[in-house]
Design an enzyme around this catalytic site. Structure first.
Site: not given
Length: 224
Positions: A89-90
């Site tokens: 997750k970014v």
């Protein structure tokens, strides 16, 4: 539609998985904090993500905490090494978008999180995100329309055949799930409490109560 559970609590993941409806897990730093508090001790992040991956058969989102390109890349590579099921997750920030583009070239899958506008979602898809996570409930919280945001993202992706899957996040109640499913959203991630609410209906309770009452009366009639 795929169902992901939004938690880092192993017992909640097991319970949802036992229902046979679980397709994956999403976590974030806040959920890790809650899981540590429930465990009564600090949890080793990488070890805990590995345990989650071993519990389920689908994708498990694990979030970076760095906000600069090099830091995001370093953390993302480390997370991707934990397990084949990990999706990194970014956050949807400039350096995050640059990292998504670079990570794509390394075959590291990314869930682009904290999406609050269709323009953000468009940029994330072009950069190569595997998932985009519009936060419905948080948009509703500021007196805007989370479902409208979701609808716009679905339409844009459909117009241009982007492979990025729309992952409806910050789901607060069953109608979020229903409306998302109707518009063709790929994934809904939600707390265990919302998954359980999807089962509930007062007519089911009334009907079951009547059936059991009639069965008891029937059994008493046989015994008399």
């Amino acid at each position: 539609m795929k169902f992901f559970i939004d938690t880092a609590d192993l017992s909640e993941i097991r319970e949802a998985n036992d229902m046979g409806v679980l397709d994956g897990v999403t976590t974030n730093p806040s959920l890790m904090k809650v899981a540590s508090e429930r465990a009564g001790r600090p949890l080793d992040f990488h070890e805990h993500i590995f345990k989650i991956c071993e519990l389920v058969e689908g994708d498990v989102s694990a979030e970076v905490t760095a906000v600069e390109f090099e830091g995001i890349m370093t953390q993302a590579r480390a997370l991707a090494q934990i397990h084949a099921r990990v999706v990194v997750k970014v956050p949807l920030i400039l350096d995050g978008i640059k990292a998504i583009n670079a990570l794509r070239k390394e075959d590291i899958r990314v869930n682009c999180t904290l999406c609050f506008s269709p323009t953000q979602a468009l940029v994330a898809a072009k950069a190569g995100a595997v998932y985009i996570s519009p936060f419905l409930g948080r948009v509703d919280d500021i007196s805007s329309d989370g479902m409208r945001l979701l609808e716009e993202v679905v339409s844009i992706y459909s117009n241009y055949s982007y492979p990025t899957e729309v992952l409806a996040a910050s789901i607060r109640h069953p109608m979020h799930v229903v409306e998302a499913a109707i518009m063709g959203v790929h994934v809904a991630t939600m707390p265990l409490s919302v998954i359980k609410k999807l089962l509930r209906h007062p007519l089911t309770d009334i009907g079951l109560e009547k059936f059991l009452g009639d069965w008891e009366a029937f059994q008493q009639g046989l015994a008399s």
